[in-house]
Scaffold this motif. Structure first.
Motif, PDB file in Angstrom:
ATOM      1  N   PRO A  56       0.774  -1.037  -0.164  1.00 46.47           N
ATOM      2  CA  PRO A  56       0.010  -0.111  -0.003  1.00 46.47           C
ATOM      3  C   PRO A  56       0.890   1.213  -0.145  1.00 46.47           C
ATOM      4  O   PRO A  56       1.918   1.315   0.955  1.00 46.47           O
ATOM      5  N   SER A  57       0.416   2.161  -0.729  1.00 43.69           N
ATOM      6  CA  SER A  57       1.293   3.507  -0.875  1.00 43.69           C
ATOM      7  C   SER A  57       1.035   4.354   0.359  1.00 43.69           C
ATOM      8  O   SER A  57       0.151   4.213   1.170  1.00 43.69           O
ATOM      9  N   ARG A  58       1.963   5.003   0.797  1.00 40.69           N
ATOM     10  CA  ARG A  58       2.028   6.174   1.968  1.00 40.69           C
ATOM     11  C   ARG A  58       2.156   7.331   1.599  1.00 40.69           C
ATOM     12  O   ARG A  58       2.426   7.801   0.448  1.00 40.69           O
ATOM     13  N   LYS A  59       1.385   8.226   2.228  1.00 39.73           N
ATOM     14  CA  LYS A  59       1.288   9.668   1.958  1.00 39.73           C
ATOM     15  C   LYS A  59       1.495  10.362   3.063  1.00 39.73           C
ATOM     16  O   LYS A  59       1.066   9.937   4.346  1.00 39.73           O
ATOM     17  N   THR A  60       2.007  11.515   3.153  1.00 36.95           N
ATOM     18  CA  THR A  60       2.295  12.480   4.283  1.00 36.95           C
ATOM     19  C   THR A  60       1.019  13.472   4.319  1.00 36.95           C
ATOM     20  O   THR A  60       0.614  14.138   3.347  1.00 36.95           O
ATOM     21  N   PRO A  67     -12.689  19.112  15.374  1.00 36.44           N
ATOM     22  CA  PRO A  67     -13.875  18.227  15.443  1.00 36.44           C
ATOM     23  C   PRO A  67     -13.519  17.262  14.270  1.00 36.44           C
ATOM     24  O   PRO A  67     -13.317  17.260  13.353  1.00 36.44           O
ATOM     25  N   LEU A  68     -14.238  15.974  14.852  1.00 35.04           N
ATOM     26  CA  LEU A  68     -13.834  14.627  13.983  1.00 35.04           C
ATOM     27  C   LEU A  68     -14.410  14.801  12.450  1.00 35.04           C
ATOM     28  O   LEU A  68     -13.892  14.290  11.789  1.00 35.04           O
ATOM     29  N   GLU A  69     -15.559  15.431  12.522  1.00 33.53           N
ATOM     30  CA  GLU A  69     -16.126  15.616  11.326  1.00 33.53           C
ATOM     31  C   GLU A  69     -15.417  16.398  10.230  1.00 33.53           C
ATOM     32  O   GLU A  69     -15.364  15.985   9.188  1.00 33.53           O
ATOM     33  N   THR A  70     -14.713  17.496  10.760  1.00 31.78           N
ATOM     34  CA  THR A  70     -13.980  18.325   9.901  1.00 31.78           C
ATOM     35  C   THR A  70     -12.826  17.513   9.399  1.00 31.78           C
ATOM     36  O   THR A  70     -12.291  17.728   8.350  1.00 31.78           O
ATOM     37  N   VAL A  71     -11.955  17.018  10.582  1.00 31.36           N
ATOM     38  CA  VAL A  71     -10.805  16.229  10.351  1.00 31.36           C
ATOM     39  C   VAL A  71     -10.976  15.126   9.064  1.00 31.36           C
ATOM     40  O   VAL A  71     -10.223  15.085   8.204  1.00 31.36           O
ATOM     41  N   LEU A  72     -12.110  14.477   9.435  1.00 31.86           N
ATOM     42  CA  LEU A  72     -12.470  13.288   8.311  1.00 31.86           C
ATOM     43  C   LEU A  72     -12.864  13.810   7.014  1.00 31.86           C
ATOM     44  O   LEU A  72     -12.187  13.346   5.977  1.00 31.86           O
ATOM     45  N   ASN A  73     -13.430  14.813   6.748  1.00 33.47           N
ATOM     46  CA  ASN A  73     -13.600  15.708   5.556  1.00 33.47           C
ATOM     47  C   ASN A  73     -12.294  15.979   4.845  1.00 33.47           C
ATOM     48  O   ASN A  73     -12.111  15.918   3.814  1.00 33.47           O
ATOM     49  N   HIS A  74     -11.140  16.589   5.906  1.00 35.44           N
ATOM     50  CA  HIS A  74      -9.949  17.083   5.312  1.00 35.44           C
ATOM     51  C   HIS A  74      -9.202  15.904   4.708  1.00 35.44           C
ATOM     52  O   HIS A  74      -8.454  15.902   3.666  1.00 35.44           O
ATOM     53  N   PHE A  75      -9.346  14.855   5.371  1.00 34.99           N
ATOM     54  CA  PHE A  75      -8.680  13.668   4.987  1.00 34.99           C
ATOM     55  C   PHE A  75      -9.260  12.975   4.056  1.00 34.99           C
ATOM     56  O   PHE A  75      -8.447  12.526   2.972  1.00 34.99           O
ATOM     57  N   GLY A  76     -10.484  12.927   3.909  1.00 35.00           N
ATOM     58  CA  GLY A  76     -10.886  12.292   2.746  1.00 35.00           C
ATOM     59  C   GLY A  76     -10.629  12.986   1.230  1.00 35.00           C
ATOM     60  O   GLY A  76     -10.217  12.399   0.232  1.00 35.00           O
ATOM     61  N   ARG A  77     -10.472  14.384   1.507  1.00 38.77           N
ATOM     62  CA  ARG A  77     -10.025  15.030   0.148  1.00 38.77           C
ATOM     63  C   ARG A  77      -8.473  14.705  -0.348  1.00 38.77           C
ATOM     64  O   ARG A  77      -8.250  14.703  -1.403  1.00 38.77           O
ATOM     65  N   GLU A  78      -7.629  14.779   0.682  1.00 37.00           N
ATOM     66  CA  GLU A  78      -6.049  14.628   0.889  1.00 37.00           C
ATOM     67  C   GLU A  78      -5.987  13.230   0.238  1.00 37.00           C
ATOM     68  O   GLU A  78      -4.974  13.051  -0.693  1.00 37.00           O
ATOM     69  N   LEU A  98      -3.938  14.431  12.150  1.00 35.98           N
ATOM     70  CA  LEU A  98      -2.956  13.660  11.585  1.00 35.98           C
ATOM     71  C   LEU A  98      -1.731  14.256  11.102  1.00 35.98           C
ATOM     72  O   LEU A  98      -1.725  14.942  10.135  1.00 35.98           O
ATOM     73  N   GLN A  99      -0.614  13.846  11.501  1.00 33.51           N
ATOM     74  CA  GLN A  99       0.556  14.204  10.898  1.00 33.51           C
ATOM     75  C   GLN A  99       1.719  13.040  10.790  1.00 33.51           C
ATOM     76  O   GLN A  99       2.008  12.310  11.686  1.00 33.51           O
ATOM     77  N   GLY A 100       2.223  13.234   9.512  1.00 33.10           N
ATOM     78  CA  GLY A 100       3.149  12.027   9.287  1.00 33.10           C
ATOM     79  C   GLY A 100       2.872  11.369   7.971  1.00 33.10           C
ATOM     80  O   GLY A 100       1.875  11.489   7.455  1.00 33.10           O
ATOM     81  N   SER A 101       3.292  10.197   7.720  1.00 32.20           N
ATOM     82  CA  SER A 101       3.379   9.314   6.679  1.00 32.20           C
ATOM     83  C   SER A 101       2.488   8.263   7.032  1.00 32.20           C
ATOM     84  O   SER A 101       2.880   7.328   8.131  1.00 32.20           O
ATOM     85  N   TYR A 102       1.361   7.844   6.223  1.00 33.06           N
ATOM     86  CA  TYR A 102       0.428   6.875   6.561  1.00 33.06           C
ATOM     87  C   TYR A 102      -0.041   6.254   5.291  1.00 33.06           C
ATOM     88  O   TYR A 102      -0.132   7.004   4.225  1.00 33.06           O
ATOM     89  N   THR A 103      -0.372   5.057   5.245  1.00 33.32           N
ATOM     90  CA  THR A 103      -1.203   4.374   4.320  1.00 33.32           C
ATOM     91  C   THR A 103      -2.743   4.791   4.551  1.00 33.32           C
ATOM     92  O   THR A 103      -3.023   5.350   5.591  1.00 33.32           O
ATOM     93  N   LEU A 104      -3.506   4.446   3.372  1.00 32.61           N
ATOM     94  CA  LEU A 104      -5.030   4.896   3.762  1.00 32.61           C
ATOM     95  C   LEU A 104      -5.438   4.207   4.944  1.00 32.61           C
ATOM     96  O   LEU A 104      -6.365   5.141   5.439  1.00 32.61           O
ATOM     97  N   GLN A 105      -5.509   3.015   5.117  1.00 29.20           N
ATOM     98  CA  GLN A 105      -6.000   2.167   6.236  1.00 29.20           C
ATOM     99  C   GLN A 105      -5.562   2.693   7.546  1.00 29.20           C
ATOM    100  O   GLN A 105      -6.200   2.930   8.600  1.00 29.20           O
ATOM    101  N   GLU A 106      -4.035   2.974   7.634  1.00 30.78           N
ATOM    102  CA  GLU A 106      -3.412   3.388   8.864  1.00 30.78           C
ATOM    103  C   GLU A 106      -4.096   4.903   9.158  1.00 30.78           C
ATOM    104  O   GLU A 106      -4.190   5.217  10.466  1.00 30.78           O
TER     105      GLU A 106
END
Length: 523
Positions: A56-60, A67-78, A98-106
Motif C-alpha cells: 500500500p502506498s504511503r502519503k504524508t 472536530p472529528l467531522e472536519t478532520v475526516l472531510n479534510h482527510f478524505g479530500r487529501e 494526523l501528522q506524518g506518513s501513513y497508508t490509507l488504512q493506517e
C-alpha cells in the motif's frame, strides 16, 4: 496466429457434426469471435501466475486537530476517497489530527481510534462510517474485520435490473440513451414485466401482458389477428414497438406478436423522444420495449405442452447454454408451434415461432445478435363492428358467434434480426452500435361492418390486402452508463441528445451522442 475462433470452430465440428441449426449457431459464434482482439482472449486463457503482493502506498498528511467531522472531510479530500457518514455519527467527537506518513488504512485507524467508529469500503471504492456494537466497544481492542459482500447468483442474463421479490416485475429497465436504470433513480414512470410473469400467466401474445398495467392496454381483440395499443389514452401503433431499443424490428405490424422468446416487456409511460428518438408513427403516450432472452449462467432445457379450448394444441421448447472458460459465449433457442380451433365459431389459428439469441460477454466488450421467424395463419377473423351516428346500439351477440363467417383470414410472416455491440471506453463511458431489420409479408381479407339502422342492418366494406415490406434501423453513439470514481449524483446530470433522422416509408436511421455537462460534486 492462434486465434480463439479456431478453437471454437473445432469444438463445434466435434460436438455438433452434420446438424443444420447447430452449424448455423457455430458459424455465427465463430464469426463473432473473429471480432475479438486475439491478445485479450489469449490473456484470459493463460493460467494465473503468482503475482507479488502490492505494498500500500504511503502519503504524508498535515491535518490539524479539531472536530472529528472536519478532520475526516479534510482527510478524505487529501486521500482522494469518498467518505460518507451521518453528522449524528460524529457529533461531539474530537480528533487530534494526523501528522506524518501513513497508508490509507493506517490513517483511518489513527483518526478513528477511541471513537467507537470504524470505516467500511464498499465494492465501488467508497467508504462509510459505522458504530461498533456495545459488546465490541466494551472489549476495547476489538478487531474489525473487512466487510464481506455475499451475492447470490440468480442466473440473471446480462446487466438487466434485478426483479423484485416475487419475480413478476423488475426493479428498473432500459431508458434509451441512459441505459438500464433503477426506477428509484429516474423521474420516468416505467414498469418492466419479467419472463417469470409471462410463464406464470401462460401468456402467448404481448397484448395479454399489458392487461397487468392500469395505464396501458391492447385496443383490438385477439380475434382480429392484429394488435394496437394505447398508453395513458394515447394511441401507440404496432409499428412503434421497440425491440432491444430499436423500432421497425418487432413482428407486430398487422400481427399479434408472440411472447415466448421475450425476457422483459418494458412499458414507459409519457413522452420519451429524448430517450428513444421519435418512433415511425410518432406515438406520444409512451413506448413498449421488448428485451429478448439470453442464456443464463445455469444450463436450461425446458419443454412446455399446452392445450387451449376448443382444440388448440401446441408446445414450446426453451434451451439455453453458455460456453467458454468464463462462460463468455451464450446461446438461447426458443421454438413454438400451436394449431387448432379457437373458441370462436369458424375460426382456427396456426402459430409458429423460431428465435435464437447469441451473445458474447467480455471484460469490456459485449456482442449480441438475434434472429427470429414468426408465422401465423388465422382463419375466420372476427373484426370490429361500428354503429352509425344516431342509431341505437343493439344487443351484443354471443361471444362465440362469428358474424364475419369463415372466409376472412390473416396470414403474416416475418423474418427479423439485430446485432448490437458495446465497448467500455472508460470506467464511465460506453460506446455502442446497433443494427436491426425485418422482412415481412402479409395477406389478409377483412370485413369492416357499420350498423345503419335500429333493425341491425349493416353496410360492409371488404378489404383485400397483400404486402411485402422491409424495415431497418441503425443506431450509433456513446452511452454514459457508470459513475466517475469518487463522485456522486448530488451535482445533477445534464444531457445533450443529437438525433439525425432519415425517414423513408419503412426506414429510420439515428445518431445519438450523450455527454455530461456538469461535474458531479464530491465530498
Amino acid at each position: 496466429m492462434n486465434h480463439p475462433h479456431n478453437h471454437f470452430y473445432v469444438f463445434c465440428e466435434k460436438h455438433f457434426p452434420g446438424t443444420v441449426w447447430a452449424s448455423i449457431i457455430c458459424h455465427t459464434l465463430t464469426t463473432l469471435t473473429i471480432l475479438l482482439p486475439p491478445d485479450s482472449v489469449q490473456a484470459a486463457e493463460t493460467p494465473a501466475r503468482n503475482v507479488p503482493a502490492v505494498t500500500p502506498s504511503r502519503k504524508t498528511y498535515h491535518i490539524a486537530a479539531g472536530p472529528l467531522e472536519t478532520v475526516l472531510n479534510h482527510f478524505g479530500r487529501e486521500a482522494g476517497i469518498l467518505l460518507t457518514f451521518s453528522p449524528d455519527t460524529t457529533a461531539g467527537l474530537k480528533s487530534t489530527g494526523l501528522q506524518g506518513s501513513y497508508t490509507l488504512q493506517e490513517g483511518l485507524d489513527r483518526l478513528l481510534a477511541g471513537s467507537n467508529l470504524y470505516a467500511v469500503r464498499d465494492t465501488n471504492g467508497k467508504y462509510s462510517l459505522h458504530k461498533l456494537s456495545k459488546a465490541s466497544a466494551a472489549e476495547g481492542n476489538a478487531t474489525i474485520l473487512p466487510e464481506i459482500t455475499v451475492a447470490a447468483d440468480s442466473g440473471q442474463t446480462g446487466d438487466l435490473p434485478q426483479p423484485y421479490v416475487g419475480g413478476q416485475v423488475a426493479r428498473g429497465g432500459r431508458l434509451g440513451i441512459l441505459g438500464n436504470r433503477d426506477i428509484m433513480d429516474t423521474p420516468f414512470n416505467q414498469t418492466s414485466y419479467t419472463a417469470e410473469l409471462i410463464q406464470n400467466q401462460q401468456v402467448h401474445h404481448v397484448a395479454d401482458i399489458l392487461n397487468n398495467d392500469p395505464t396501458a392496454h391492447a385496443n383490438g381483440s385477439t380475434s382480429t389477428g392484429a394488435d394496437d395499443f394505447s398508453i395513458r389514452g394515447f394511441y401507440v401503433g404496432n409499428t412503434d414497438l421497440l425491440f432491444n431499443g430499436m423500432a421497425g424490428v418487432t413482428p407486430s405490424f398487422f400481427n399479434s406478436m408472440m411472447a415466448e422468446f421475450i425476457e422483459r416487456v418494458e412499458v414507459l409511460k409519457g413522452p420519451n423522444a429524448l430517450l428513444n428518438g421519435v418512433t415511425p408513427n410518432g406515438s406520444v403516450g409512451g413506448v413498449i420495449n421488448m428485451i429478448p432472452k439470453r442464456a443464463g449462467n445455469q444450463p436450461l432445457t425446458q419443454l412446455t405442452a399446452s392445450y387451449i379450448s376448443d382444440s388448440q394444441f401446441g408446445g414450446h421448447v426453451d434451451i439455453g447454454r453458455r460456453y467458454g472458460s468464463d462462460k463468455q459465449f451464450g446461446v438461447r433457442l426458443n421454438g413454438v408451434y400451436r394449431n387448432g380451433n379457437t373458441p370462436i365459431n369458424y375460426q382456427s389459428r396456426e402459430s409458429a415461432l423460431a428465435a435464437i439469441g447469441l451473445d458474447y460477454r467480455g471484460k469490456r466488450l459485449r456482442l449480441s445478435t438475434d434472429f427470429g421467424y414468426q408465422y401465423q395463419n388465422l382463419q375466420g377473423i372476427r373484426d370490429y363492428t361500428t354503429v352509425a351516428a344516431g342509431v341505437p346500439i343493439p344487443k351484443a351477440p354471443g361471444t362465440r358467434n362469428n358474424y364475419d363467417g369463415s372466409y376472412d383470414f390473416s396470414n403474416p410472416e416475418v423474418l427479423y434480426g439485430t446485432f448490437r455491440g458495446e465497448y467500455d471506453l472508460t470506467s464511465y463511458l460506453t460506446g455502442f452500435i446497433a443494427v436491426g431489420g425485418s422482412e415481412r409479408s402479409t395477406r389478409y381479407i377483412s370485413t369492416n361492418r357499420t350498423i345503419i339502422d335500429a333493425l341491425g342492418v349493416w353496410s360492409r366494406i371488404v378489404m383485400v390486402y397483400c404486402m411485402i415490406c422491409y424495415r431497418h434501423r441503425r443506431n450509433y453513439g456513446t452511452d454514459i452508463t457508470r459513475e466517475r470514481p469518487h463522485e456522486t449524483d448530488a451535482g445533477g446530470t445534464s444531457l445533450v441528445g443529437l438525433y439525425l433522422t432519415m425517414a423513408g416509408i419503412f426506414s429510420l436511421a439515428g445518431l445519438k451522442l450523450v455527454g455530461k455537462l456538469m461535474p458531479d460534486k464530491t465530498e
